[in-house]
Design a protein around this motif. Sequence first.
Motif, PDB file in Angstrom:
ATOM      1  N   PHE A  58       0.825  -1.203   0.000  1.00  0.00           N
ATOM      2  CA  PHE A  58       0.000   0.000   0.000  1.00  0.00           C
ATOM      3  C   PHE A  58       0.863   1.258   0.000  1.00  0.00           C
ATOM      4  O   PHE A  58       0.487   2.276  -0.585  1.00  0.00           O
ATOM      5  CB  PHE A  58      -0.953   0.008   1.193  1.00  0.00           C
ATOM      6  N   TRP A  59       2.029   1.193   0.642  1.00  0.00           N
ATOM      7  CA  TRP A  59       2.961   2.321   0.653  1.00  0.00           C
ATOM      8  C   TRP A  59       3.469   2.588  -0.768  1.00  0.00           C
ATOM      9  O   TRP A  59       3.520   3.749  -1.198  1.00  0.00           O
ATOM     10  CB  TRP A  59       4.117   2.005   1.600  1.00  0.00           C
ATOM     11  N   LEU A  60       3.831   1.536  -1.487  1.00  0.00           N
ATOM     12  CA  LEU A  60       4.292   1.711  -2.870  1.00  0.00           C
ATOM     13  C   LEU A  60       3.198   2.315  -3.745  1.00  0.00           C
ATOM     14  O   LEU A  60       3.456   3.210  -4.562  1.00  0.00           O
ATOM     15  CB  LEU A  60       4.750   0.364  -3.449  1.00  0.00           C
ATOM     16  N   ASP A  61       1.966   1.832  -3.579  1.00  0.00           N
ATOM     17  CA  ASP A  61       0.840   2.368  -4.345  1.00  0.00           C
ATOM     18  C   ASP A  61       0.599   3.838  -4.008  1.00  0.00           C
ATOM     19  O   ASP A  61       0.411   4.666  -4.901  1.00  0.00           O
ATOM     20  CB  ASP A  61      -0.415   1.535  -4.075  1.00  0.00           C
ATOM     21  N   ALA A  62       0.621   4.170  -2.723  1.00  0.00           N
ATOM     22  CA  ALA A  62       0.402   5.563  -2.313  1.00  0.00           C
ATOM     23  C   ALA A  62       1.523   6.462  -2.825  1.00  0.00           C
ATOM     24  O   ALA A  62       1.273   7.576  -3.298  1.00  0.00           O
ATOM     25  CB  ALA A  62       0.294   5.656  -0.787  1.00  0.00           C
ATOM     26  N   TRP A  63       2.752   5.986  -2.764  1.00  0.00           N
ATOM     27  CA  TRP A  63       3.895   6.764  -3.251  1.00  0.00           C
ATOM     28  C   TRP A  63       3.732   7.043  -4.739  1.00  0.00           C
ATOM     29  O   TRP A  63       3.931   8.162  -5.206  1.00  0.00           O
ATOM     30  CB  TRP A  63       5.177   6.005  -2.973  1.00  0.00           C
ATOM     31  N   ASN A  64       3.331   6.044  -5.482  1.00  0.00           N
ATOM     32  CA  ASN A  64       3.143   6.190  -6.918  1.00  0.00           C
ATOM     33  C   ASN A  64       1.996   7.154  -7.238  1.00  0.00           C
ATOM     34  O   ASN A  64       2.123   8.032  -8.083  1.00  0.00           O
ATOM     35  CB  ASN A  64       2.878   4.820  -7.548  1.00  0.00           C
ATOM     36  N   ARG A  65       0.878   6.994  -6.573  1.00  0.00           N
ATOM     37  CA  ARG A  65      -0.297   7.808  -6.890  1.00  0.00           C
ATOM     38  C   ARG A  65      -0.211   9.232  -6.351  1.00  0.00           C
ATOM     39  O   ARG A  65      -0.642  10.172  -7.012  1.00  0.00           O
ATOM     40  CB  ARG A  65      -1.563   7.142  -6.365  1.00  0.00           C
ATOM     41  N   ALA A  66       0.323   9.387  -5.137  1.00  0.00           N
ATOM     42  CA  ALA A  66       0.378  10.715  -4.518  1.00  0.00           C
ATOM     43  C   ALA A  66       1.574  11.524  -5.003  1.00  0.00           C
ATOM     44  O   ALA A  66       1.673  12.709  -4.698  1.00  0.00           O
ATOM     45  CB  ALA A  66       0.420  10.581  -3.000  1.00  0.00           C
ATOM     46  N   LYS A  67       2.464  10.881  -5.742  1.00  0.00           N
ATOM     47  CA  LYS A  67       3.663  11.548  -6.266  1.00  0.00           C
ATOM     48  C   LYS A  67       4.472  12.198  -5.139  1.00  0.00           C
ATOM     49  O   LYS A  67       4.884  13.348  -5.219  1.00  0.00           O
ATOM     50  CB  LYS A  67       3.292  12.607  -7.321  1.00  0.00           C
ATOM     51  N   TRP A  68       4.671  11.413  -4.065  1.00  0.00           N
ATOM     52  CA  TRP A  68       5.462  11.906  -2.940  1.00  0.00           C
ATOM     53  C   TRP A  68       6.911  12.098  -3.356  1.00  0.00           C
ATOM     54  O   TRP A  68       7.421  11.412  -4.227  1.00  0.00           O
ATOM     55  CB  TRP A  68       5.459  10.893  -1.799  1.00  0.00           C
ATOM     56  N   SER A  69       7.583  13.008  -2.674  1.00  0.00           N
ATOM     57  CA  SER A  69       9.024  13.135  -2.844  1.00  0.00           C
ATOM     58  C   SER A  69       9.677  11.905  -2.206  1.00  0.00           C
ATOM     59  O   SER A  69       9.045  11.190  -1.415  1.00  0.00           O
ATOM     60  CB  SER A  69       9.521  14.396  -2.145  1.00  0.00           C
ATOM     61  N   PHE A  70      10.935  11.702  -2.524  1.00  0.00           N
ATOM     62  CA  PHE A  70      11.633  10.556  -1.939  1.00  0.00           C
ATOM     63  C   PHE A  70      11.680  10.686  -0.414  1.00  0.00           C
ATOM     64  O   PHE A  70      11.522   9.694   0.300  1.00  0.00           O
ATOM     65  CB  PHE A  70      13.056  10.442  -2.503  1.00  0.00           C
ATOM     66  N   GLY A  71      11.873  11.897   0.073  1.00  0.00           N
ATOM     67  CA  GLY A  71      11.948  12.117   1.519  1.00  0.00           C
ATOM     68  C   GLY A  71      10.660  11.756   2.234  1.00  0.00           C
ATOM     69  O   GLY A  71      10.686  11.121   3.292  1.00  0.00           O
ATOM     70  N   ARG A  72       9.531  12.172   1.664  1.00  0.00           N
ATOM     71  CA  ARG A  72       8.236  11.864   2.282  1.00  0.00           C
ATOM     72  C   ARG A  72       7.966  10.361   2.242  1.00  0.00           C
ATOM     73  O   ARG A  72       7.502   9.779   3.223  1.00  0.00           O
ATOM     74  CB  ARG A  72       7.122  12.621   1.583  1.00  0.00           C
ATOM     75  N   ALA A  73       8.262   9.716   1.126  1.00  0.00           N
ATOM     76  CA  ALA A  73       8.070   8.272   1.015  1.00  0.00           C
ATOM     77  C   ALA A  73       8.977   7.544   2.004  1.00  0.00           C
ATOM     78  O   ALA A  73       8.539   6.592   2.664  1.00  0.00           O
ATOM     79  CB  ALA A  73       8.356   7.816  -0.415  1.00  0.00           C
ATOM     80  N   ALA A  74      10.211   8.002   2.136  1.00  0.00           N
ATOM     81  CA  ALA A  74      11.145   7.379   3.080  1.00  0.00           C
ATOM     82  C   ALA A  74      10.650   7.554   4.514  1.00  0.00           C
ATOM     83  O   ALA A  74      10.793   6.635   5.337  1.00  0.00           O
ATOM     84  CB  ALA A  74      12.538   7.986   2.919  1.00  0.00           C
ATOM     85  N   LEU A  75      10.068   8.704   4.824  1.00  0.00           N
ATOM     86  CA  LEU A  75       9.523   8.932   6.170  1.00  0.00           C
ATOM     87  C   LEU A  75       8.430   7.923   6.480  1.00  0.00           C
ATOM     88  O   LEU A  75       8.456   7.278   7.538  1.00  0.00           O
ATOM     89  CB  LEU A  75       8.965  10.352   6.296  1.00  0.00           C
ATOM     90  N   TYR A  76       7.477   7.748   5.558  1.00  0.00           N
ATOM     91  CA  TYR A  76       6.387   6.803   5.796  1.00  0.00           C
ATOM     92  C   TYR A  76       6.897   5.359   5.888  1.00  0.00           C
ATOM     93  O   TYR A  76       6.355   4.560   6.645  1.00  0.00           O
ATOM     94  CB  TYR A  76       5.299   6.919   4.735  1.00  0.00           C
ATOM     95  N   PHE A  77       7.954   5.041   5.142  1.00  0.00           N
ATOM     96  CA  PHE A  77       8.518   3.702   5.268  1.00  0.00           C
ATOM     97  C   PHE A  77       9.224   3.538   6.609  1.00  0.00           C
ATOM     98  O   PHE A  77       9.060   2.528   7.288  1.00  0.00           O
ATOM     99  CB  PHE A  77       9.479   3.374   4.128  1.00  0.00           C
ATOM    100  N   ALA A  78       9.999   4.542   6.988  1.00  0.00           N
ATOM    101  CA  ALA A  78      10.719   4.480   8.268  1.00  0.00           C
ATOM    102  C   ALA A  78       9.753   4.354   9.435  1.00  0.00           C
ATOM    103  O   ALA A  78      10.036   3.654  10.414  1.00  0.00           O
ATOM    104  CB  ALA A  78      11.600   5.708   8.434  1.00  0.00           C
ATOM    105  N   LEU A  79       8.603   4.996   9.336  1.00  0.00           N
ATOM    106  CA  LEU A  79       7.624   4.913  10.419  1.00  0.00           C
ATOM    107  C   LEU A  79       7.079   3.498  10.584  1.00  0.00           C
ATOM    108  O   LEU A  79       6.602   3.143  11.662  1.00  0.00           O
ATOM    109  CB  LEU A  79       6.475   5.898  10.178  1.00  0.00           C
ATOM    110  N   SER A  80       7.174   2.696   9.543  1.00  0.00           N
ATOM    111  CA  SER A  80       6.668   1.320   9.642  1.00  0.00           C
ATOM    112  C   SER A  80       7.616   0.406  10.406  1.00  0.00           C
ATOM    113  O   SER A  80       7.209  -0.672  10.840  1.00  0.00           O
ATOM    114  CB  SER A  80       6.405   0.741   8.256  1.00  0.00           C
ATOM    115  N   VAL A  81       8.856   0.792  10.570  1.00  0.00           N
ATOM    116  CA  VAL A  81       9.822  -0.062  11.260  1.00  0.00           C
ATOM    117  C   VAL A  81      10.240   0.494  12.625  1.00  0.00           C
ATOM    118  O   VAL A  81      11.130  -0.059  13.260  1.00  0.00           O
ATOM    119  CB  VAL A  81      11.077  -0.324  10.376  1.00  0.00           C
ATOM    120  N   VAL A  82       9.603   1.562  13.053  1.00  0.00           N
ATOM    121  CA  VAL A  82       9.878   2.170  14.359  1.00  0.00           C
ATOM    122  C   VAL A  82       8.689   1.891  15.272  1.00  0.00           C
ATOM    123  O   VAL A  82       7.540   2.101  14.861  1.00  0.00           O
ATOM    124  CB  VAL A  82      10.079   3.695  14.196  1.00  0.00           C
TER     125      VAL A  82
END
Length: 120
Positions: A58-82
């Motif tokens: 779902f993160w990959l889909d949201a990143w693709n559709r929302a056109k997040w910057s790399f930093g924002r996508a990395a933040l949401y991924f990092a939040l999944s492992v903290v």
Amino acid sequence: MDIKTASALRRLRLVSAPEAVSFLLLLVCSVLKRTTDFNAVPVMGALHGLLFVLYVLFWLDAWNRAKWSFGRAALYFALSVVPFGGFFAERKLKEEAQGAVDAAIAARARQEQKQEGATA
């Protein structure tokens, strides 16, 4: 943003809190396994693994559709492992998804106004 983007953000938001809870429960089960005879790690590990895989998809889909910057996508991924990060992600995604829905509704209203103006 369109409705599909809002849906992608909503899916990610809906899986982020359960993923965070399963992560915390897995940590508790790991401690209990080492301190008592209670061993729920295989069950919680499988459940957390499934939720984590869903989160990543779902993160990959949201990143693709929302056109997040790399930093924002990395933040949401990092939040999944903290630990507790999924709860923060859920709150931020709720705000972002609501903004996407509001933008989609406004765009639709503008489009309908244009069509009404063209027919008048």
